[in-house]
Design a protein around this motif. Sequence first.
Motif, PDB file in Angstrom:
ATOM      1  N   ILE A 161       0.839  -1.199   0.000  1.00 30.89           N
ATOM      2  CA  ILE A 161       0.000   0.000   0.000  1.00 30.89           C
ATOM      3  C   ILE A 161       0.877   1.255   0.000  1.00 30.89           C
ATOM      4  N   HIS A 162       0.392   2.306  -0.641  1.00 26.44           N
ATOM      5  CA  HIS A 162       1.150   3.556  -0.749  1.00 26.44           C
ATOM      6  C   HIS A 162       0.771   4.469   0.414  1.00 26.44           C
ATOM      7  N   VAL A 163       1.756   4.759   1.264  1.00 29.30           N
ATOM      8  CA  VAL A 163       1.491   5.616   2.423  1.00 29.30           C
ATOM      9  C   VAL A 163       2.205   6.961   2.306  1.00 29.30           C
ATOM     10  N   GLY A 164       2.677   7.315   1.114  1.00 30.83           N
ATOM     11  CA  GLY A 164       3.332   8.604   0.901  1.00 30.83           C
ATOM     12  C   GLY A 164       2.357   9.763   0.966  1.00 30.83           C
ATOM     13  N   ARG A 165       2.897  10.999   1.003  1.00 27.35           N
ATOM     14  CA  ARG A 165       2.065  12.192   1.126  1.00 27.35           C
ATOM     15  C   ARG A 165       1.789  12.834  -0.225  1.00 27.35           C
ATOM     16  N   ASP A 166       2.248  12.204  -1.318  1.00 26.20           N
ATOM     17  CA  ASP A 166       2.155  12.814  -2.648  1.00 26.20           C
ATOM     18  C   ASP A 166       0.886  12.436  -3.389  1.00 26.20           C
ATOM     19  N   VAL A 167      -0.235  12.335  -2.661  1.00 20.21           N
ATOM     20  CA  VAL A 167      -1.523  11.976  -3.267  1.00 20.21           C
ATOM     21  C   VAL A 167      -2.591  12.927  -2.742  1.00 20.21           C
ATOM     22  N   ARG A 168      -3.761  12.894  -3.361  1.00 21.46           N
ATOM     23  CA  ARG A 168      -4.852  13.777  -2.932  1.00 21.46           C
ATOM     24  C   ARG A 168      -5.242  13.513  -1.482  1.00 21.46           C
ATOM     25  N   TYR A 169      -5.330  12.247  -1.105  1.00 18.52           N
ATOM     26  CA  TYR A 169      -5.796  11.866   0.224  1.00 18.52           C
ATOM     27  C   TYR A 169      -4.766  10.948   0.879  1.00 18.52           C
ATOM     28  N   PRO A 170      -3.720  11.509   1.450  1.00 17.01           N
ATOM     29  CA  PRO A 170      -2.717  10.661   2.097  1.00 17.01           C
ATOM     30  C   PRO A 170      -3.301   9.920   3.297  1.00 17.01           C
ATOM     31  N   ILE A 171      -2.745   8.769   3.584  1.00 22.00           N
ATOM     32  CA  ILE A 171      -3.214   7.948   4.705  1.00 22.00           C
ATOM     33  C   ILE A 171      -2.578   8.457   5.990  1.00 22.00           C
ATOM     34  N   LEU A 172      -3.403   8.861   6.956  1.00 17.46           N
ATOM     35  CA  LEU A 172      -2.915   9.364   8.236  1.00 17.46           C
ATOM     36  C   LEU A 172      -2.912   8.292   9.314  1.00 17.46           C
ATOM     37  N   GLY A 173      -3.689   7.260   9.136  1.00 17.82           N
ATOM     38  CA  GLY A 173      -3.771   6.180  10.111  1.00 17.82           C
ATOM     39  C   GLY A 173      -4.794   5.159   9.656  1.00 17.82           C
ATOM     40  N   ALA A 174      -4.991   4.129  10.451  1.00 18.59           N
ATOM     41  CA  ALA A 174      -5.934   3.071  10.088  1.00 18.59           C
ATOM     42  C   ALA A 174      -6.342   2.292  11.332  1.00 18.59           C
ATOM     43  N   SER A 175      -7.461   1.594  11.229  1.00 23.81           N
ATOM     44  CA  SER A 175      -7.843   0.636  12.270  1.00 23.81           C
ATOM     45  C   SER A 175      -7.745  -0.766  11.692  1.00 23.81           C
ATOM     46  N   LEU A 176      -7.550  -1.728  12.562  1.00 19.57           N
ATOM     47  CA  LEU A 176      -7.388  -3.119  12.138  1.00 19.57           C
ATOM     48  C   LEU A 176      -8.226  -4.031  13.015  1.00 19.57           C
ATOM     49  N   GLN A 177      -9.044  -4.863  12.386  1.00 22.50           N
ATOM     50  CA  GLN A 177      -9.678  -5.976  13.083  1.00 22.50           C
ATOM     51  C   GLN A 177      -9.035  -7.252  12.551  1.00 22.50           C
ATOM     52  N   ARG A 178      -8.180  -7.853  13.357  1.00 24.04           N
ATOM     53  CA  ARG A 178      -7.420  -9.019  12.911  1.00 24.04           C
ATOM     54  C   ARG A 178      -8.310 -10.219  12.636  1.00 24.04           C
ATOM     55  N   ARG A 179      -9.450 -10.319  13.311  1.00 29.53           N
ATOM     56  CA  ARG A 179     -10.336 -11.473  13.132  1.00 29.53           C
ATOM     57  C   ARG A 179     -11.248 -11.325  11.926  1.00 29.53           C
ATOM     58  N   GLY A 180     -11.233 -10.148  11.280  1.00 28.75           N
ATOM     59  CA  GLY A 180     -12.016  -9.975  10.064  1.00 28.75           C
ATOM     60  C   GLY A 180     -11.373 -10.708   8.903  1.00 28.75           C
ATOM     61  N   GLY A 181     -12.082 -10.780   7.784  1.00 25.56           N
ATOM     62  CA  GLY A 181     -11.518 -11.464   6.626  1.00 25.56           C
ATOM     63  C   GLY A 181     -12.540 -11.677   5.532  1.00 25.56           C
ATOM     64  N   VAL A 182     -12.436 -12.813   4.880  1.00 29.85           N
ATOM     65  CA  VAL A 182     -13.320 -13.141   3.765  1.00 29.85           C
ATOM     66  C   VAL A 182     -13.710 -14.616   3.843  1.00 29.85           C
ATOM     67  N   ALA A 183     -14.758 -14.972   3.100  1.00 32.71           N
ATOM     68  CA  ALA A 183     -15.177 -16.368   2.962  1.00 32.71           C
ATOM     69  C   ALA A 183     -15.577 -16.584   1.507  1.00 32.71           C
ATOM     70  N   ARG A 184     -15.846 -17.827   1.145  1.00 36.87           N
ATOM     71  CA  ARG A 184     -16.250 -18.145  -0.217  1.00 36.87           C
ATOM     72  C   ARG A 184     -17.771 -18.129  -0.292  1.00 36.87           C
ATOM     73  N   HIS A 185     -18.337 -17.180  -1.052  1.00 35.36           N
ATOM     74  CA  HIS A 185     -19.796 -16.995  -1.039  1.00 35.36           C
ATOM     75  C   HIS A 185     -20.546 -18.239  -1.507  1.00 35.36           C
ATOM     76  N   ASP A 186     -20.114 -18.862  -2.602  1.00 32.47           N
ATOM     77  CA  ASP A 186     -20.812 -20.049  -3.093  1.00 32.47           C
ATOM     78  C   ASP A 186     -20.779 -21.175  -2.064  1.00 32.47           C
ATOM     79  N   ALA A 187     -19.628 -21.357  -1.436  1.00 31.51           N
ATOM     80  CA  ALA A 187     -19.490 -22.434  -0.459  1.00 31.51           C
ATOM     81  C   ALA A 187     -20.417 -22.243   0.729  1.00 31.51           C
ATOM     82  N   VAL A 188     -20.654 -20.979   1.103  1.00 33.34           N
ATOM     83  CA  VAL A 188     -21.560 -20.707   2.217  1.00 33.34           C
ATOM     84  C   VAL A 188     -22.975 -21.160   1.868  1.00 33.34           C
ATOM     85  N   ALA A 189     -23.446 -20.806   0.661  1.00 38.42           N
ATOM     86  CA  ALA A 189     -24.776 -21.225   0.230  1.00 38.42           C
ATOM     87  C   ALA A 189     -24.856 -22.742   0.124  1.00 38.42           C
TER      88      ALA A 189
END
Length: 417
Positions: A161-189
């Motif tokens: 990820i680009h965290v430099g200041r040379d963009v319209r909206y530089p990233i100042l910080g972030a939050s993280l939920q480590r237990r978040g993620g993804v699953a396979r939609h078809d497999a769930v159904a």
Amino acid sequence: MKQTYSIFSLARNALSHHQDWQEAWRSPDPRPEYDVVIIGGGGHGLATAYYLAKEHGITNVAVLEKGWLGGGNTGRNTTVVRSNYLWDESAHLYEFSLNLWEGLSQDLNYNVMFSQRGLVSLAHSQHEMQALRRRVYAIKLNGIDSEFLTPAQLKEWCPIIHVGRDVRYPILGASLQRRGGVARHDAVAWGFARAADARGVDIIQNCEVTGLKVENGRVTGAETTRGAIGAKKVAIAVAGHSSVLCGMAGFQLPISSHVLQAMVSEPIKPVLNTVITSGLVHVYVSQSDKGELVFGAGIDTYNSYSQAGSPPITEGMLNALIELFPMFSRLRFLRQWGGIVDTCPDASPIVGKTPVENLFLNCGWGTGGFKATPGSGFVYAHTIATGEPHPLAAPFSLERFHTGYLIDEHGASGVAH
């Protein structure tokens, strides 16, 4: 000997053109009457049927799907799973769902490919930083994992990820939920369908509901393209078309239906190890197990039942993606699609009873429906079986639009969807 048998079994099935393959679930003809008819064969409807059978012993159940399983929003979403919501009511419900996700493959005996790779929400301004810190503290007070990342820590977590200041909206910080993620939609159904079928639930595809039978203020069944089906209770779980079904029963919903677009790139080797979201530049992205980058943004602003979407949303989404990840500019755009989401004025769902006796409603999840799938099915099944709302679902009743006790989740989770 066992290995030899497996090789010959694989070869035989490869030449069978699927003719001798065992079906994952039955395809029965509808019976004249059921204890419960669930309208909608997506993740929420199938999960509800499964938990009705497993938790409450109610197996005389039919799930009616107008097309094929997973052909609606379940197969059209971007598969993000998280529970980092601001308000207590939402946090408790989504955290309950996330706990179910963590054991879902074992419970269903079916690999839903749930990957807890973490979910990052970006902040690009001082105002967003203040809101982000508030969310992190509120989420932690509810006992849910959440933490703050500096740009340097974010770069360590996601090196590309680009965290430099040379963009319209530089990233100042972030939050993280480590237990978040993804699953396979078809497999769930498929996993919920197979597990519900094994407990005696009838899953009836290509069966569109054309009307609801209401007598003296009480629902008694449904008219379908495969004939009339009687029911002691009817449960609606049809995502973007909830207003249409409730109109058949004679009442209106505070719901708006919109198109939500998603798209994928060509497949590449693993480069993105987490889910990145930004509410300001309006994009979220993860990488699928096939190697495609899966990304989306916000809803199209106009009301529609289309599954296409408008070019301006696509263009804005791609611009935002490239700003965050300049290296992605060299990728080819593979395909795009849209799903239909129904959204309430407070961006929270409706789960509970309706003005029609024995007619139940599960809708209004907006862009957050997939992540709630197991939790939604569990609390909805409880409400249908007992006739009273599950404690986690009670705040999300239709009555809140009369009392004014709304749960405003517009941007409260700090992500773009």
